[in-house]
Write an enzyme that holds these catalytic residues in place. Structure first.
Site, PDB file in Angstrom:
ATOM      1  N   GLY A  76       1.095  -0.972   0.110  1.00 14.01           N
ATOM      2  CA  GLY A  76       0.097   0.038   0.647  1.00 14.01           C
ATOM      3  C   GLY A  76       1.176   1.449   0.136  1.00 14.01           C
ATOM      4  N   GLY A  78       1.011   5.646   0.557  1.00  9.06           N
ATOM      5  CA  GLY A  78       0.166   7.213   0.625  1.00  9.06           C
ATOM      6  C   GLY A  78       1.214   8.621   0.572  1.00  9.06           C
ATOM      7  N   VAL A  83       4.334   1.220   1.269  1.00 10.82           N
ATOM      8  CA  VAL A  83       4.782  -0.244   2.540  1.00 10.82           C
ATOM      9  C   VAL A  83       4.968  -1.288   1.920  1.00 10.82           C
ATOM     10  CG1 VAL A  83       3.808  -1.533   4.426  1.00 10.82           C
ATOM     11  CG2 VAL A  83       3.364   0.859   4.449  1.00 10.82           C
ATOM     12  N   LYS A  98       7.978  -0.180   6.107  1.00  7.87           N
ATOM     13  CA  LYS A  98       7.282   0.943   5.324  1.00  7.87           C
ATOM     14  C   LYS A  98       8.678   2.467   4.926  1.00  7.87           C
ATOM     15  CE  LYS A  98       4.840   4.444   6.735  1.00  7.87           C
ATOM     16  NZ  LYS A  98       3.722   4.647   7.809  1.00  7.87           N
ATOM     17  N   ASP A 190      -5.188   9.022  14.693  1.00  9.16           N
ATOM     18  CA  ASP A 190      -5.236   8.862  13.520  1.00  9.16           C
ATOM     19  C   ASP A 190      -5.981   7.645  13.323  1.00  9.16           C
ATOM     20  OD1 ASP A 190      -5.933   9.756  11.195  1.00  9.16           O
ATOM     21  OD2 ASP A 190      -3.503   8.644  10.124  1.00  9.16           O
TER      22      ASP A 190
END
Length: 799
Positions: A76, A78, A83, A98, A190
């Site tokens: 994934g 961001g 990652v 990451k 978050d």
């Protein structure tokens, strides 16, 4: 030039930011100590912002070059990081790695280290564990536990909403994780479905501590820092820039659980700004309204979403207690008071007037009777009047001559006719007003009824009151109701279409087709919508066929190239989207691939096993030389070096046995020196025996009391001199060293016999080793591992 720098030049060239000549110039100028991004900026070809944008795009798809890690696939990405699923080569362990997309700024590395340290402070089964962090060639990275599964966000996209049982279990696990973090002095800041991983066994784990903050620092944040978070789940106090504490995380928890129960976040809007405003100003729609059913969790989740922190539970620990109470009590959700049963009003004909008299043609019987009486009176009066006029006329004719009787009659009739017309107009207007009033009363009565009754009665009322003004309103309301009815008929089907489309987007095409095929009757009521659905099903069916054709060909291609894992991955992909018939075909291919892979692995393992066995046998010559000099550290180093080259478990198991033996031997020699030191502490004299000098066979002896022992020397206070002299430990004979252990523990002890047997074996004297092991075996205390090692040596190395 590494792959990243090559990709950067190619992307800049492809986007027209540099020309071919500039690209060649950069390639020629590049040296081992420089980077392409720095050269592009230095030569004025690109700005820093441009190079950072290109770098982010490349790092999102190109695995970084970090020694010790094998990058497998992206998990994934961001806005600031990506990652990867990776393999830590030193341990052979699958991890998540990451990597920051912008790694040329020191602040990026500081942010990543802060995240890693925050994660490292936590050790909880429902929080992803931190492993390591670092910076390699300007690439910042952070390794953590790999969780096989999906995010809660993906699960909600797939399922829409979760069952009460699932949400209860999820709530307890995540709240326990938050409680652990809060007690460790950390706020997550978050929490959201995208930051909750669901393992294959269903275990939820909180991840992404990129915004985590120590509790004591939360009060000193600037407003811009407080606003960081995800709009759908952020607390009102964070939005307003007020101080935050554990209850801000609890608000995010409530928003997440609300999404799980209803299938939607608490607030939605066309922009982030609109969503943030709703968090501050609007109350959430009750869960039962959206979900259609009450649950034990509704009240607690809505408490967590209170605007004021003081109105929420005070801590995660308190939420855990409330969840446990709900679980233990098994009580039904709290309900409001039942509304009092309203008295049922008597039904009447909607076309009847409010009064008691039944209408006929718009007028009551009493009114009709009244009108007839009036006309009767008018007729009688007219007859009298005519008679009077006739008498007068006769008298006048007798006295004056010829009378004008007909003209008089006409005038009187015209006057009477006018009176009658006016009377009729007034009566008609009264009838119209009365009819309009009746229509209004009927419309008011209809509006008070449910939608189905309104639809039926409005159609009937429009026919009966078509000539009224109220009929226009009836028609308008009927149009609205019929449009609403069409929308309601389509609602279920539209919702299911959206769910099915989402499933297709995630690759589950056949599941989407089955889902729409099984739609309930309520979703099949609108013919136009169902034509659209059937057309969509046909498109998806064709998509399955074409996609299967491409993927099955690719799988065969990889199979022929012995790229078995890639072929199996494609079969798994087909299993996710294809219909059962195509899946069955793909599984036949899977069986062939797995059989071929097993045979290939068997052959390769046999070949590898032969190679590794030869390599392992060869090291025994090195063991023999090192053991002669009692160099145990050298033997350990040789074994570890060989282990790093080996792959098969059986070879690694043999090396592990060697390492265990070397630890025993190292302890044996240390033990002998400790015994020698104990004798010195007790003032006992010893006769130190050293190996002969070169060219001599006579051993050297020195008598005295041991003063001290360091890494290299035994310091002996000599008996015939008043002096302390050092003697090299390596010069002391084996016999003297071994005797120290025998003096303390006895020659039949395990402390003496097992190390002596192992040393003899590694020195290439298996007969002597067997003698030592036999002594211990007779006492029933000989480990099987050393007997097995002796047997292997005799079969493979020889005496």
């Amino acid at each position: 030039m590494n792959d990243f720098d090559k990709a950067l030049i190619q992307l800049a060239l492809k986007q027209g930011l540099i020309d071919k000549a500039a690209a060649e110039s950069i390639a020629e100028s590049h040296t081992a100590g420089s980077t392409v991004s720095a050269l592009l900026i230095e030569k004025g070809l690109l700005t820093r912002d441009q190079t950072q944008r290109l770098s982010r795009k490349i790092r999102a798809t190109l695995p970084p070059e970090i020694p010790g890690f094998e990058f497998l696939s992206p998990l994934g990405a961001g806005t600031t990081s990506v990652v990867w699923k990776a393999k830590q080569e030193s341990l052979g362990k699958i991890i998540s790695l990451k990597v920051f997309l912008n790694s040329d700024k020191d602040s990026d590395f500081e942010d990543l280290i802060a995240e890693a340290r925050n994660a490292a402070r936590l050790n909880h089964p429902h929080i992803v564990h931190a492993l390591d962090a670092g910076k390699t060639d300007e690439v910042c990275w952070f390794s953590m536990e790999y969780v096989e599964g999906e995010t809660l966000q993906d699960k909600l996209k797939r399922r829409g909403q979760l069952s009460e049982r699932e949400v209860s279990e999820l709530a307890l696990c995540i709240t326990q994780a938050l409680n652990h973090a809060h007690k460790a002095g950390l706020l997550h800041r978050d929490l959201k479905p995208a930051n909750i991983l669901i393992a294959e066994d269903g275990t939820p784990k909180v991840t992404d501590l990129g915004l985590a903050l120590a509790t004591d620092q939360a009060q000193n944040l600037e407003k811009q820092e407080l606003l960081k978070g995800t709009p759908h789940y952020i607390s009102p106090e964070q939005i307003k820039g007020e101080s935050v504490d554990e209850r801000s995380d609890l608000y995010a928890l409530g928003a997440t659980l609300y999404h799980c129960l209803t299938g939607k976040p608490p607030f939605e809007g066309d922009s982030n700004r609109e969503i943030l405003k709703k968090h501050i100003r609007e109350e959430v729609i009750p869960i039962v309204t959206l979900s259609g059913k009450e649950s034990n969790l509704d009240n607690l989740v809505e408490q967590l979403l209170n605007k004021a922190p003081a109105d929420r539970p005070g801590s995660a620990e308190e939420v855990i207690s409330l969840l446990n109470d709900l679980e233990n009590s098994g009580a039904s959700p709290r309900k409001g008071k039942k509304a009092a049963t309203k008295a049922r009003r008597p039904q009447r004909d909607v076309h009847a007037p409010a009064g008691g008299n039944r209408q006929v043609g718009g007028a009551g019987r009493a009114d009709l009777r009244s009108r007839k009486t009036l006309l009767t009176k008018i007729g009688a009066g007219l007859g009298v009047l005519i008679s009077v006029f006739m008498v007068i006329s006769a008298s006048s004719q007798a006295s004056k001559g010829q009378p004008n009787f007909e003209e008089m009659i006409d005038d009187r009739l015209a006057e009477i006719s006018k009176i009658k017309i006016e009377r009729r107009k007034k009566s008609d207007q009264e009838d119209f007003d009365r009819h309009e009033s009746g229509a209004r009363r009927v419309l008011t009565t209809i509006r008070a009824k449910d939608q189905d009754m309104q639809l039926r009665e409005l159609k009937f009322a429009i026919k009966n009151y078509a000539d009224t003004v109220a009929a226009k309103e009836m028609v308008a309301e009927l149009d609205v109701l019929e449009s609403s009815q069409v929308a309601a008929r389509q609602a279920d089907g539209r919702e299911m279409m959206m769910q099915a489309t989402s499933m297709v987007e995630s690759g589950k095409i056949w599941a989407a087709i089955e889902y729409l095929d099984d739609r309930p009757k309520s979703a099949r009521q609108d013919e136009e919508l169902n034509v659209e659905i059937e057309r969509l099903l046909s498109v998806w069916s064709d998509q399955i066929d074409s996609q299967y054709e491409a993927d099955s060909q690719k799988a065969e291609f990889h199979r022929n190239r012995r790229e078995f894992d890639q072929a199996l991955a494609l079969v798994e992909k087909i299993r996710g989207y294809a219909d059962p018939d195509l899946v069955a075909e793909a599984e036949k291919l899977e069986e062939r691939v797995m059989a071929e892979k097993a045979e290939f692995v068997r052959v390769e393992n046999e070949k590898r096993s032969s190679e590794e066995l030869a390599g392992y046998k060869a090291i025994w010559a090195e063991y023999r030389n090192l053991s002669q000099n009692r160099d145990i550290k050298g033997m350990i180093s040789a074994a570890v070096g060989l282990d790093s080259q080996m792959v098969l478990d059986q070879t690694k198991a043999r090396i592990n046995t060697d390492l265990e033996a070397f630890q025993i031997l190292d302890g044996f020699f240390k033990m002998s020196l400790e015994v020698l030191q104990e004798k010195g502490d007790d003032g006992k004299e010893v006769t130190l025996v050293r190996i002969p000098l070169a060219g001599s066979t006579r051993e050297r002896t020195d008598k005295g009391v041991v003063d001290r022992i360091d890494r290299e020397n035994i310091w002996l206070r000599l008996s015939d001199q008043n002096a302390v002299m050092p003697f090299k430990i390596t010069e002391v004979t084996d016999r003297f060293i071994f005797q120290q252990v025998a003096d303390k523990y006895g020659k039949s002890s395990a402390e003496y016999r097992i190390p002596m047997g192992l040393l003899a074996l590694y020195r290439g004297v298996p007969d002597v080793a067997n003698e030592h092991f036999t002594v211990r075996q007779a006492k029933g205390a000989m480990p099987d591992s050393w007997l097995n090692l002796l047997k292997w040596y005799e079969e493979n190395i020889g005496s």
